[in-house]
Design a protein around this motif. Sequence first.
Motif, PDB file in Angstrom:
ATOM      1  N   ALA A  58     -16.753 -57.203 -12.339  1.00  0.00           N
ATOM      2  CA  ALA A  58     -16.387 -55.877 -11.837  1.00  0.00           C
ATOM      3  C   ALA A  58     -17.569 -55.096 -11.301  1.00  0.00           C
ATOM      4  CB  ALA A  58     -15.705 -55.073 -12.957  1.00  0.00           C
ATOM      5  N   SER A  59     -18.641 -55.783 -10.939  1.00  0.00           N
ATOM      6  CA  SER A  59     -19.809 -55.071 -10.442  1.00  0.00           C
ATOM      7  C   SER A  59     -19.564 -54.560  -9.026  1.00  0.00           C
ATOM      8  CB  SER A  59     -21.042 -55.980 -10.463  1.00  0.00           C
ATOM      9  OG  SER A  59     -21.089 -56.798  -9.305  1.00  0.00           O
ATOM     10  N   GLY A  60     -20.464 -53.743  -8.532  1.00  0.00           N
ATOM     11  CA  GLY A  60     -20.357 -53.233  -7.176  1.00  0.00           C
ATOM     12  C   GLY A  60     -20.992 -54.124  -6.136  1.00  0.00           C
ATOM     13  N   ASP A  61     -21.396 -55.329  -6.540  1.00  0.00           N
ATOM     14  CA  ASP A  61     -22.065 -56.278  -5.647  1.00  0.00           C
ATOM     15  C   ASP A  61     -21.227 -57.549  -5.565  1.00  0.00           C
ATOM     16  OD1 ASP A  61     -23.742 -58.288  -4.535  1.00  0.00           O
ATOM     17  OD2 ASP A  61     -25.527 -57.218  -5.200  1.00  0.00           O
ATOM     18  N   ASP A  62     -20.709 -57.868  -4.386  1.00  0.00           N
ATOM     19  CA  ASP A  62     -19.857 -59.048  -4.242  1.00  0.00           C
ATOM     20  C   ASP A  62     -20.594 -60.336  -4.560  1.00  0.00           C
ATOM     21  OD1 ASP A  62     -17.634 -57.594  -3.594  1.00  0.00           O
ATOM     22  OD2 ASP A  62     -17.823 -57.861  -1.430  1.00  0.00           O
ATOM     23  N   LYS A  63     -21.877 -60.412  -4.234  1.00  0.00           N
ATOM     24  CA  LYS A  63     -22.649 -61.628  -4.534  1.00  0.00           C
ATOM     25  C   LYS A  63     -22.696 -61.856  -6.041  1.00  0.00           C
ATOM     26  CE  LYS A  63     -26.372 -60.311  -2.374  1.00  0.00           C
ATOM     27  NZ  LYS A  63     -25.892 -59.022  -1.809  1.00  0.00           N
ATOM     28  N   VAL A  64     -22.922 -60.796  -6.794  1.00  0.00           N
ATOM     29  CA  VAL A  64     -22.951 -60.897  -8.255  1.00  0.00           C
ATOM     30  C   VAL A  64     -21.591 -61.341  -8.786  1.00  0.00           C
ATOM     31  CG1 VAL A  64     -23.131 -59.551 -10.389  1.00  0.00           C
ATOM     32  CG2 VAL A  64     -24.809 -59.235  -8.561  1.00  0.00           C
ATOM     33  N   ASN A  65     -20.540 -60.751  -8.273  1.00  0.00           N
ATOM     34  CA  ASN A  65     -19.195 -61.079  -8.761  1.00  0.00           C
ATOM     35  C   ASN A  65     -18.840 -62.543  -8.490  1.00  0.00           C
ATOM     36  OD1 ASN A  65     -18.914 -58.471  -9.653  1.00  0.00           O
ATOM     37  ND2 ASN A  65     -17.758 -57.780  -7.876  1.00  0.00           N
ATOM     38  N   HIS A  96     -16.170 -55.403  -0.518  1.00  0.00           N
ATOM     39  CA  HIS A  96     -16.158 -55.331   0.940  1.00  0.00           C
ATOM     40  C   HIS A  96     -15.111 -56.296   1.489  1.00  0.00           C
ATOM     41  CE1 HIS A  96     -19.732 -52.856   0.794  1.00  0.00           C
ATOM     42  NE2 HIS A  96     -20.320 -53.760   0.023  1.00  0.00           N
ATOM     43  N   PRO A  97     -14.105 -55.798   2.216  1.00  0.00           N
ATOM     44  CA  PRO A  97     -13.015 -56.651   2.706  1.00  0.00           C
ATOM     45  C   PRO A  97     -13.490 -57.862   3.504  1.00  0.00           C
ATOM     46  CG  PRO A  97     -12.461 -54.339   2.992  1.00  0.00           C
ATOM     47  CD  PRO A  97     -13.892 -54.377   2.540  1.00  0.00           C
ATOM     48  N   LYS A  98     -14.631 -57.768   4.194  1.00  0.00           N
ATOM     49  CA  LYS A  98     -15.112 -58.896   4.994  1.00  0.00           C
ATOM     50  C   LYS A  98     -15.463 -60.109   4.125  1.00  0.00           C
ATOM     51  CE  LYS A  98     -20.009 -57.560   5.009  1.00  0.00           C
ATOM     52  NZ  LYS A  98     -21.192 -57.223   5.851  1.00  0.00           N
ATOM     53  N   ASN A  99     -15.662 -59.884   2.828  1.00  0.00           N
ATOM     54  CA  ASN A  99     -16.002 -60.982   1.921  1.00  0.00           C
ATOM     55  C   ASN A  99     -14.787 -61.576   1.224  1.00  0.00           C
ATOM     56  OD1 ASN A  99     -18.770 -60.600   2.439  1.00  0.00           O
ATOM     57  ND2 ASN A  99     -18.930 -59.051   0.829  1.00  0.00           N
ATOM     58  N   GLU A 100     -13.616 -61.058   1.525  1.00  0.00           N
ATOM     59  CA  GLU A 100     -12.413 -61.453   0.790  1.00  0.00           C
ATOM     60  C   GLU A 100     -12.154 -62.957   0.853  1.00  0.00           C
ATOM     61  OE1 GLU A 100      -7.683 -60.180   0.561  1.00  0.00           O
ATOM     62  OE2 GLU A 100      -9.103 -59.025   1.760  1.00  0.00           O
ATOM     63  N   TRP A 101     -12.463 -63.580   1.978  1.00  0.00           N
ATOM     64  CA  TRP A 101     -12.177 -65.014   2.148  1.00  0.00           C
ATOM     65  C   TRP A 101     -12.944 -65.890   1.162  1.00  0.00           C
ATOM     66  CZ3 TRP A 101     -15.945 -68.588   3.712  1.00  0.00           C
ATOM     67  CH2 TRP A 101     -17.180 -68.043   4.097  1.00  0.00           C
ATOM     68  N   ASP A 143     -10.500 -70.122  -5.535  1.00  0.00           N
ATOM     69  CA  ASP A 143     -10.787 -71.004  -6.660  1.00  0.00           C
ATOM     70  C   ASP A 143     -12.038 -71.850  -6.450  1.00  0.00           C
ATOM     71  OD1 ASP A 143      -9.669 -72.592  -4.719  1.00  0.00           O
ATOM     72  OD2 ASP A 143      -8.029 -73.344  -5.962  1.00  0.00           O
ATOM     73  N   SER A 144     -12.531 -71.935  -5.208  1.00  0.00           N
ATOM     74  CA  SER A 144     -13.793 -72.641  -4.980  1.00  0.00           C
ATOM     75  C   SER A 144     -14.948 -71.931  -5.678  1.00  0.00           C
ATOM     76  CB  SER A 144     -14.077 -72.745  -3.478  1.00  0.00           C
ATOM     77  OG  SER A 144     -13.093 -73.512  -2.825  1.00  0.00           O
ATOM     78  N   TRP A 145     -14.819 -70.631  -5.856  1.00  0.00           N
ATOM     79  CA  TRP A 145     -15.821 -69.845  -6.574  1.00  0.00           C
ATOM     80  C   TRP A 145     -15.362 -69.491  -7.985  1.00  0.00           C
ATOM     81  CZ3 TRP A 145     -20.800 -68.617  -5.439  1.00  0.00           C
ATOM     82  CH2 TRP A 145     -21.241 -68.908  -4.148  1.00  0.00           C
ATOM     83  N   GLY A 146     -14.318 -70.142  -8.449  1.00  0.00           N
ATOM     84  CA  GLY A 146     -13.863 -69.922  -9.817  1.00  0.00           C
ATOM     85  C   GLY A 146     -12.979 -68.721 -10.002  1.00  0.00           C
ATOM     86  N   VAL A 147     -12.528 -68.086  -8.915  1.00  0.00           N
ATOM     87  CA  VAL A 147     -11.742 -66.854  -9.003  1.00  0.00           C
ATOM     88  C   VAL A 147     -10.255 -67.192  -9.109  1.00  0.00           C
ATOM     89  CG1 VAL A 147     -11.121 -64.703  -7.849  1.00  0.00           C
ATOM     90  CG2 VAL A 147     -13.470 -65.583  -7.676  1.00  0.00           C
ATOM     91  N   ASP A 148      -9.625 -66.712 -10.162  1.00  0.00           N
ATOM     92  CA  ASP A 148      -8.171 -66.859 -10.311  1.00  0.00           C
ATOM     93  C   ASP A 148      -7.427 -65.723  -9.633  1.00  0.00           C
ATOM     94  OD1 ASP A 148      -8.193 -69.252 -11.933  1.00  0.00           O
ATOM     95  OD2 ASP A 148      -8.926 -68.008 -13.577  1.00  0.00           O
ATOM     96  N   VAL A 149      -7.913 -64.499  -9.820  1.00  0.00           N
ATOM     97  CA  VAL A 149      -7.281 -63.326  -9.212  1.00  0.00           C
ATOM     98  C   VAL A 149      -8.374 -62.478  -8.574  1.00  0.00           C
ATOM     99  CG1 VAL A 149      -5.917 -61.247  -9.586  1.00  0.00           C
ATOM    100  CG2 VAL A 149      -5.429 -63.297 -10.924  1.00  0.00           C
ATOM    101  N   ALA A 150      -8.226 -62.203  -7.278  1.00  0.00           N
ATOM    102  CA  ALA A 150      -9.166 -61.348  -6.560  1.00  0.00           C
ATOM    103  C   ALA A 150      -8.501 -60.007  -6.292  1.00  0.00           C
ATOM    104  CB  ALA A 150      -9.587 -62.009  -5.248  1.00  0.00           C
ATOM    105  N   VAL A 151      -9.212 -58.938  -6.615  1.00  0.00           N
ATOM    106  CA  VAL A 151      -8.663 -57.592  -6.442  1.00  0.00           C
ATOM    107  C   VAL A 151      -9.536 -56.842  -5.447  1.00  0.00           C
ATOM    108  CG1 VAL A 151      -8.041 -55.431  -7.564  1.00  0.00           C
ATOM    109  CG2 VAL A 151      -7.789 -57.597  -8.805  1.00  0.00           C
ATOM    110  N   SER A 152      -8.954 -56.538  -4.297  1.00  0.00           N
ATOM    111  CA  SER A 152      -9.648 -55.784  -3.259  1.00  0.00           C
ATOM    112  C   SER A 152      -9.122 -54.355  -3.257  1.00  0.00           C
ATOM    113  CB  SER A 152      -9.419 -56.433  -1.890  1.00  0.00           C
ATOM    114  OG  SER A 152      -9.889 -55.591  -0.855  1.00  0.00           O
ATOM    115  N   THR A 153      -9.953 -53.414  -3.642  1.00  0.00           N
ATOM    116  CA  THR A 153      -9.509 -52.020  -3.702  1.00  0.00           C
ATOM    117  C   THR A 153      -9.038 -51.505  -2.343  1.00  0.00           C
ATOM    118  OG1 THR A 153     -10.980 -51.590  -5.565  1.00  0.00           O
ATOM    119  CG2 THR A 153     -10.157 -49.674  -4.361  1.00  0.00           C
ATOM    120  N   PRO A 154      -9.787 -51.749  -1.247  1.00  0.00           N
ATOM    121  CA  PRO A 154      -9.278 -51.280   0.051  1.00  0.00           C
ATOM    122  C   PRO A 154      -7.929 -51.891   0.404  1.00  0.00           C
ATOM    123  CG  PRO A 154     -11.603 -51.806   0.210  1.00  0.00           C
ATOM    124  CD  PRO A 154     -11.140 -52.295  -1.130  1.00  0.00           C
TER     125      PRO A 154
END
Length: 219
Positions: free
Chosen positions: A71-78, A100-105, A109-120
């Motif tokens: 839940a950090s403010g840095d997409d790279k960290v997340n 940042h929506p541009k990073n949504e892609w 699951d390639s990065w281990g994410v089960d659920v991605a939450v984009s606030t915008p």
Amino acid sequence: MRVTIAGAGAVGRSIAVELLENGHEVLLIDIDPRAIKIDSVPRAEWLLADACEISSLDEAGLNGSQVMIAASGDDKVNLVVSLLAKTEYGVPRVVARINHPKNEWLFNDSWGVDVAVSTPRLLSALVEEAVSVGDLVRLMTFRQGQANLVELTLAEDAPVVGQRAGSVPWPVDAALVAILREGRVLVPSADDPLEAGDELLFVASQEVEQQLSSLLSAR
């Protein structure tokens, strides 16, 4: 359930408060000493550490967590936190915040994410949901590209109005999970009639969204 949250900013702390109120155990991790505000969430465990480091996650006992929330403010960290949680510790459920929506892609699951939450995206979807009748609106993505939570409000002339939920030929890979009607949340049964103004919530694959829209929208 034990939940570890990487990022103890306003978002991470708010999530922690909600989870604690629901009876879960919560550990907050942040690398910034200014974010360690123990008095703000006194019932949580706190750890001043870099969640991108294996040694920090070892100290956090991440292998004992059922959920990791990046839940950090840095997409790279997340992304790094999500990948480590899934691949190194086998955390069953990994939820990641997209800043940042541009990073949504990247958040899949390639990065281990089960659920991605984009606030915008979520905010724009809620705006669409508030003003759209008869249009399918995507609210949330689960395991990006595989399943979405979508909503449609039935117009008065929608072809399924008056039909029973069990008689509608729903597309394969689409499940009607709830009907919102006059302030009530209904768990649909096969005999429930569909009414104009019903908000229908589905879990559906992206491939069948157009079929759903065609089935439910007025012609």
